[in-house]
Scaffold this active site. Structure first.
Site, PDB file in Angstrom:
ATOM      1  CB  CYS A 106      -0.975  -0.007   1.174  1.00 17.75           C
ATOM      2  SG  CYS A 106      -2.057  -1.432   1.162  1.00 17.75           S
TER       3      CYS A 106
ATOM      4  CG  HIS B 182      -3.109   3.466   2.296  1.00 18.90           C
ATOM      5  ND1 HIS B 182      -3.575   3.070   1.059  1.00 18.90           N
ATOM      6  CD2 HIS B 182      -3.173   2.361   3.087  1.00 18.90           C
ATOM      7  CE1 HIS B 182      -3.906   1.797   1.111  1.00 18.90           C
ATOM      8  NE2 HIS B 182      -3.684   1.336   2.332  1.00 18.90           N
TER       9      HIS B 182
ATOM     10  CG  ASN C 269      -6.460  -0.841   1.437  1.00 21.89           C
ATOM     11  OD1 ASN C 269      -5.807  -0.425   0.483  1.00 21.89           O
ATOM     12  ND2 ASN C 269      -5.898  -1.256   2.556  1.00 21.89           N
TER      13      ASN C 269
HETATM   14  N1  COA Z   1     -18.375  -8.266   9.668  1.00 19.63           N
HETATM   15  C1  COA Z   1     -18.865  -8.502  10.903  1.00 19.63           C
HETATM   16  N2  COA Z   1     -18.081  -8.775  11.953  1.00 19.63           N
HETATM   17  C2  COA Z   1     -16.764  -8.824  11.751  1.00 19.63           C
HETATM   18  C3  COA Z   1     -16.199  -8.603  10.506  1.00 19.63           C
HETATM   19  C4  COA Z   1     -17.066  -8.330   9.432  1.00 19.63           C
HETATM   20  N3  COA Z   1     -16.618  -8.093   8.179  1.00 19.63           N
HETATM   21  N4  COA Z   1     -14.849  -8.712  10.592  1.00 19.63           N
HETATM   22  C5  COA Z   1     -14.578  -8.997  11.875  1.00 19.63           C
HETATM   23  N5  COA Z   1     -15.731  -9.073  12.577  1.00 19.63           N
HETATM   24  C6  COA Z   1     -15.914  -9.356  13.991  1.00 19.63           C
HETATM   25  C7  COA Z   1     -14.710 -10.056  14.596  1.00 19.63           C
HETATM   26  O1  COA Z   1     -14.799 -11.443  14.325  1.00 19.63           O
HETATM   27  C8  COA Z   1     -14.906  -9.752  16.055  1.00 19.63           C
HETATM   28  O2  COA Z   1     -15.847 -10.642  16.575  1.00 19.63           O
HETATM   29  P1  COA Z   1     -15.614 -11.336  18.011  1.00 19.63           P
HETATM   30  O3  COA Z   1     -15.501 -10.194  18.989  1.00 19.63           O
HETATM   31  O4  COA Z   1     -16.804 -12.188  18.175  1.00 19.63           O
HETATM   32  O5  COA Z   1     -14.317 -12.095  17.854  1.00 19.63           O
HETATM   33  C9  COA Z   1     -15.571  -8.374  16.048  1.00 19.63           C
HETATM   34  O6  COA Z   1     -16.038  -8.147  14.707  1.00 19.63           O
HETATM   35  C10 COA Z   1     -14.680  -7.241  16.478  1.00 19.63           C
HETATM   36  O7  COA Z   1     -13.484  -7.341  15.774  1.00 19.63           O
HETATM   37  P2  COA Z   1     -12.351  -6.291  16.043  1.00 19.63           P
HETATM   38  O8  COA Z   1     -11.088  -6.815  15.438  1.00 19.63           O
HETATM   39  O9  COA Z   1     -12.341  -5.881  17.461  1.00 19.63           O
HETATM   40  O10 COA Z   1     -12.875  -5.021  15.199  1.00 19.63           O
HETATM   41  P3  COA Z   1     -12.122  -3.675  14.964  1.00 19.63           P
HETATM   42  O11 COA Z   1     -12.973  -2.577  15.436  1.00 19.63           O
HETATM   43  O12 COA Z   1     -10.710  -3.731  15.413  1.00 19.63           O
HETATM   44  O13 COA Z   1     -12.074  -3.603  13.360  1.00 19.63           O
HETATM   45  C11 COA Z   1     -10.736  -3.949  11.441  1.00 19.63           C
HETATM   46  C12 COA Z   1     -11.453  -4.596  12.602  1.00 19.63           C
HETATM   47  C13 COA Z   1     -10.115  -5.053  10.592  1.00 19.63           C
HETATM   48  C14 COA Z   1     -11.753  -3.159  10.607  1.00 19.63           C
HETATM   49  C15 COA Z   1      -9.649  -2.998  11.991  1.00 19.63           C
HETATM   50  O14 COA Z   1      -8.849  -3.681  12.904  1.00 19.63           O
HETATM   51  C16 COA Z   1      -8.807  -2.431  10.901  1.00 19.63           C
HETATM   52  O15 COA Z   1      -9.262  -1.683  10.070  1.00 19.63           O
HETATM   53  N6  COA Z   1      -7.506  -2.735  10.887  1.00 19.63           N
HETATM   54  C17 COA Z   1      -6.614  -2.260   9.852  1.00 19.63           C
HETATM   55  C18 COA Z   1      -6.803  -3.042   8.594  1.00 19.63           C
HETATM   56  C19 COA Z   1      -6.128  -2.379   7.432  1.00 19.63           C
HETATM   57  O16 COA Z   1      -6.286  -1.230   7.225  1.00 19.63           O
HETATM   58  N7  COA Z   1      -5.360  -3.147   6.641  1.00 19.63           N
HETATM   59  C20 COA Z   1      -4.652  -2.672   5.516  1.00 19.63           C
HETATM   60  C21 COA Z   1      -3.558  -1.735   5.916  1.00 19.63           C
HETATM   61  S1  COA Z   1      -2.649  -1.185   4.555  1.00 19.63           S
END
Ligand code: COA
Length: 320
Positions: free
Chosen positions: A114, A247, A277
């Protein structure tokens, strides 16, 4: 002093749109969760048979038209991509052929996930400043959906396909003030596609694996750092910058970065709602949209900042 300056921008997203509601039918997720956790409402997905170089081609044609140039003027092609058309030749070579550039122009790919576009812009900047290129095409292009496991809701809702391009030419005035690149391979496992081809087989996994929480924290920290590095290198304050084009991974990462830097939300370009993304394509896509809708004007100072797998991160401070 010779600078390199962006003289044209262009972008392209495939016609097929995949909304959050569409995803609800594929995997256990829901529109409200995706919107509230990521800000994403939809993403674009390549058509059957459409490759990264096909997306890059349209973005480049639009960037060249915006700069009043033709493919015959191009003397350097740098493509940032994580999703090349094939192992080799490079996507840049395939793009060169599709563009009809037949003058032996050097063409190569850069792989910094990215952060790829910022890396590519930095490379091309050095060619133009050093006098080796007078018309560089710098492209970020991805068919990132090729790398998704559509049964993994943790990752498949986040990414999309697209391409963005800029034309860089020599200029007596800035231009690109500075670029700042970083990498730390110790964090390789935080975000990866841990697979490779060997003897006709995929060894490891061909799809994205991610520790979302760790990526989130790391991204906010280094985006803030690398933006400050660019400002300090040029003796500027965030108030001197007209636009931040970060980004586009997640609206919460973008907002947290903006808040840490102390930039008004109205001066941060956001397209993650429309594109998801798009990895190396996300910054040039956002830049092109803000140029075309008139927000970014000639003379505006723009801070580009990227972060991605590797881990890699980088920034570029430019005047349009
Ligand atoms: N739909 C519904 N629920 C989802 C889900 C989806 N698409 N993806 C994950 N969940 C669930 C998880 O399983 C978790 O459930 P659990 O508590 O029963 O285990 C719950 O949602 C909470 O997950 P959590 O990881 O706490 O959510 P979050 O608020 O941290 O958001 C991301 C998750 C992935 C959106 C966030 O961590 C993120 O954006 N990270 C960066 C990712 C990124 O940008 N990557 C590329 C970088 S270049």
């Amino acid at each position: 002093m010779i600078y390199s300056k962006i003289t044209g921008t262009g972008s392209y997203t495939p016609e097929r749109v995949l909304t959050n509601r569409d995803l609800e039918k594929i995997v256990d997720t829901d529109d409200a969760w995706i919107r509230s956790r990521t800000g994403i409402q939809q993403r674009h997905v390549r058509a059957e048979g459409q490759t990264t170089s096909d997306l890059a081609l349209v973005a480049c044609q639009r960037a060249l038209a915006a700069a009043n140039l033709t493919p015959a003027d191009v003397d350097l092609i740098v493509v940032a991509t994580t999703t090349p058309d094939m192992v080799f030749p490079s996507t840049a070579c395939l793009l060169q052929d599709k563009l009809g550039v037949t003058n032996g122009t050097p063409a190569f790919d850069i792989q910094a996930v990215c952060t790829g576009f910022v890396y590519a812009l930095s490379m091309a900047d050095k060619f133009v400043r050093g006098g080796s290129a007078r018309c560089a095409l710098v492209v970020g292009a991805e068919t990132f959906t090729n790398l998704l496991d559509w049964s993994d809701r943790n990752t498949c809702v986040l990414f999309g396909d697209g391409a963005g391009a800029v034309v860089l030419q020599p200029s007596k005035t800035p231009g690109i003030y500075s670029t700042h690149l970083h990498a730390d391979g110790r964090h390789a496992n935080m975000l990866s596609v841990p697979g490779a081809f060997c003897a006709g087989q995929a060894n490891g996994s061909p799809t994205v694996k991610m520790d979302g929480g760790a990526v989130f924290k790391f991204a906010v920290k280094v985006l803030d750092q690398v933006c400050r590095e660019a400002l300090e290198a040029n003796g500027l304050q965030i108030a001197d910058v007209d636009w931040l084009v970060p980004h586009q991974a997640n609206i919460r990462i973008i907002e947290s970065t903006g808040q840490k830097l102390g930039i008004d939300a109205g001066r941060v370009v956001v397209t993650v709602d429309r594109h998801g993304n798009t990895s190396a394509a996300s910054i040039p896509l956002a830049l092109d949209l803000a140029v075309r809708d008139g927000r970014i004007q000639p003379g505006h100072k723009v801070l580009l900042a990227g972060v991605g797998g590797g881990f890699t991160w980088g920034s570029a401070l430019i005047s349009m």
